[in-house]
Design a protein around this motif. Structure first.
Motif, short mmCIF file in Angstrom:
data_model
loop_
_atom_site.label_atom_id
_atom_site.label_comp_id
_atom_site.label_asym_id
_atom_site.label_seq_id
_atom_site.Cartn_x
_atom_site.Cartn_y
_atom_site.Cartn_z
N THR A 243 16.32 8.78 24.17
CA THR A 243 16.04 10.19 24.42
C THR A 243 14.80 10.31 25.28
O THR A 243 13.97 9.38 25.33
CB THR A 243 15.79 10.95 23.10
OG1 THR A 243 14.60 10.42 22.47
CG2 THR A 243 16.97 10.81 22.16
N ALA A 244 14.66 11.43 25.96
CA ALA A 244 13.48 11.64 26.79
C ALA A 244 12.22 11.60 25.94
O ALA A 244 11.19 11.07 26.37
CB ALA A 244 13.60 12.98 27.52
N GLU A 245 12.31 12.12 24.72
CA GLU A 245 11.16 12.11 23.82
C GLU A 245 10.79 10.69 23.41
O GLU A 245 9.61 10.32 23.37
CB GLU A 245 11.45 12.96 22.58
CG GLU A 245 11.62 14.44 22.84
CD GLU A 245 12.97 14.79 23.45
OE1 GLU A 245 13.11 15.91 23.98
OE2 GLU A 245 13.88 13.93 23.41
N GLY A 246 11.81 9.89 23.12
CA GLY A 246 11.55 8.51 22.73
C GLY A 246 10.93 7.71 23.86
O GLY A 246 10.01 6.90 23.65
N LEU A 247 11.41 7.93 25.07
CA LEU A 247 10.85 7.22 26.23
C LEU A 247 9.43 7.68 26.52
O LEU A 247 8.59 6.88 26.95
CB LEU A 247 11.74 7.45 27.45
CG LEU A 247 13.15 6.83 27.36
CD1 LEU A 247 13.98 7.21 28.57
CD2 LEU A 247 13.07 5.31 27.22
N ALA A 248 9.15 8.95 26.24
CA ALA A 248 7.78 9.46 26.43
C ALA A 248 6.83 8.79 25.44
O ALA A 248 5.67 8.50 25.78
CB ALA A 248 7.76 10.97 26.25
N GLU A 249 7.30 8.52 24.24
CA GLU A 249 6.47 7.83 23.25
C GLU A 249 6.18 6.39 23.69
O GLU A 249 5.06 5.89 23.53
CB GLU A 249 7.17 7.83 21.89
CG GLU A 249 7.26 9.20 21.23
CD GLU A 249 7.99 9.16 19.91
OE1 GLU A 249 8.32 8.04 19.45
OE2 GLU A 249 8.24 10.23 19.33
N ILE A 250 7.20 5.74 24.25
CA ILE A 250 6.99 4.38 24.77
C ILE A 250 5.96 4.41 25.89
O ILE A 250 5.06 3.55 25.96
CB ILE A 250 8.33 3.80 25.28
CG1 ILE A 250 9.28 3.58 24.11
CG2 ILE A 250 8.09 2.49 26.03
CD1 ILE A 250 10.67 3.13 24.53
N ASP A 251 6.07 5.39 26.76
CA ASP A 251 5.13 5.52 27.87
C ASP A 251 3.71 5.72 27.34
O ASP A 251 2.74 5.14 27.87
CB ASP A 251 5.54 6.70 28.76
CG ASP A 251 4.85 6.66 30.12
OD1 ASP A 251 4.27 5.61 30.47
OD2 ASP A 251 4.91 7.68 30.83
N ASP B 243 16.55 7.84 33.64
CA ASP B 243 17.68 8.77 33.70
C ASP B 243 18.96 8.12 33.18
O ASP B 243 19.78 8.77 32.51
CB ASP B 243 17.88 9.26 35.14
CG ASP B 243 16.71 10.09 35.63
OD1 ASP B 243 15.89 10.53 34.79
OD2 ASP B 243 16.60 10.30 36.86
N ARG B 244 19.12 6.85 33.48
CA ARG B 244 20.33 6.13 33.05
C ARG B 244 20.38 5.99 31.53
O ARG B 244 21.43 6.19 30.91
CB ARG B 244 20.34 4.75 33.72
CG ARG B 244 21.53 3.87 33.39
CD ARG B 244 21.44 2.59 34.20
NE ARG B 244 22.47 1.63 33.88
CZ ARG B 244 22.58 0.43 34.45
NH1 ARG B 244 21.71 0.06 35.38
NH2 ARG B 244 23.55 -0.40 34.11
N LEU B 245 19.25 5.66 30.93
CA LEU B 245 19.20 5.51 29.47
C LEU B 245 19.48 6.83 28.76
O LEU B 245 20.20 6.87 27.76
CB LEU B 245 17.83 4.97 29.06
CG LEU B 245 17.52 3.52 29.45
CD1 LEU B 245 16.06 3.19 29.14
CD2 LEU B 245 18.44 2.55 28.72
#
Length: 325
Positions: free
Chosen positions: A266-274, A257-259
């Motif tokens: 972005t939420a999409e970018g973090l989802a890709e990392i996940d 949430d902080r990032l």
């Protein structure tokens, strides 16, 4: 942090599937502390941890497949399947355990720091422990001698507020554990263990002091456990309100949430990392499951550093006296 979270979630699943045996303690809820601490030490430095060591091994640089293979007790594990969950050891990344005995790592870490000092080295030793360790004799003895001998060591108390099922307030007359260092004229600090940046910055100060001044330092990080003491612990001693409070402070969700809020991701970018992390963990599990189990004939290997005359090679199930003797 995601690597630690997903690896530990998959470890818990494998344990319930009886693919991992023995004791198994997870870093779920302590990811910010793990990553922050590891970001503060350098490759040349040494690390000693307690039995809650999976996350440290991963972030320190051990191969996820070899770590998972060790949990499975397989030959390709970092300790050849002999150590298991509590004894992850790899000299290549200078992580010298993983210790199953509460506080067992403290005197050994002090010994490593003494060796560094004796050689006039510039390495620092980081020694991680849980809050319950601060009530045993080895804690006080080691801190005392670390100050007397000016050892370049950083003691880290990971305070998840529960020593197994006992709260810090019920077991420690001084629940702000970092203050105990004052008895040994040792500098200390306390930091929010759910804030990875705060942990990193506080740990860097501790490491720099130890390296530059050749003096010990104690850092306390305060966080929480998202599960019981071990995988099999149902944590019935915790109320729903306590569990909800810990979950509300989830360091992984908090950093996500902080990032996003700061525009750093972005939420999409973090989802890709996940998704990438899930693939890494899946590959680690596949590697572990394909790795062979140790041969029974190797049971006595690594027991002694050198051959021992008259050393018995009898297996526990073998008859004491051979048939027909």
């Amino acid at each position: 942090m995601l690597l630690v979270r997903r690896f530990e979630e998959r470890t818990a699943q494998a344990y319930t599937e009886a693919k991992i045996g023995g004791y198994c303690h997870l870093n779920l809820g302590e990811e910010a502390t793990v990553v922050g601490l590891m970001a503060a030490i350098e490759e040349r430095d040494y690390l000693f941890t307690n039995y809650r060591d999976h996350g440290y091994a991963l972030i320190r640089g051990m191969d996820p497949g070899r770590v998972m293979a060790e949990l499975y007790g397989r030959q390709d594990g970092v300790s050849k399947g002999w150590g298991g969950s509590m004894h992850l050891f790899d000299t290549d990344v200078r992580q010298l355990g993983g210790y199953g005995i509460v506080g067992g790592q403290l005197p050994l870490a002090a010994g490593a720091a003494l060796a560094v000092s004796y050689r006039d080295g510039d390495e620092v030793v980081m020694c991680q422990m849980g809050d319950g360790t601060t009530n045993i004799g080895a804690f006080h003895e080691t801190l005392n001698i670390a100050t007397l001998w000016d050892l370049p060591i950083v003691f880290v108390v990971v305070n998840n507020r529960l020593g197994m099922g006992t709260t810090v307030e019920m077991s420690s007359a001084e629940p702000e554990l970092y203050k105990r260092a004052s008895s040994y004229r040792m500098e200390s600090a306390r930091v929010d263990g759910n804030d990875v940046i705060a942990v990193r910055d506080a740990a860097k100060v501790a490491v720099e002091r130890a390296r530059e001044e050749q003096r010990p330092y104690l850092l306390e990080t305060v966080s929480g456990r998202l599960r019981g003491h071990s995988v099999v612990d149902p944590a019935a001693y915790r109320s729903k309100e306590e569990v909800d409070e810990v979950r509300a402070q989830d360091p992984v969700a908090g950093l996500h949430d902080r990032l996003v809020a700061d525009g750093a991701a972005t939420a999409e970018g973090l989802a890709e990392i996940d998704a990438d992390v899930h693939r890494i963990v899946k590959a680690a599990v596949e590697f572990a499951e394909k790795s062979p189990a140790p041969e029974v004939s190797s049971l006595f290997d690594y027991t002694y550093a050198s051959p021992v005359p008259n050393d018995s090679r009898r297996l526990p199930a073998d008859p004491l006296f051979p048939v027909g003797a």
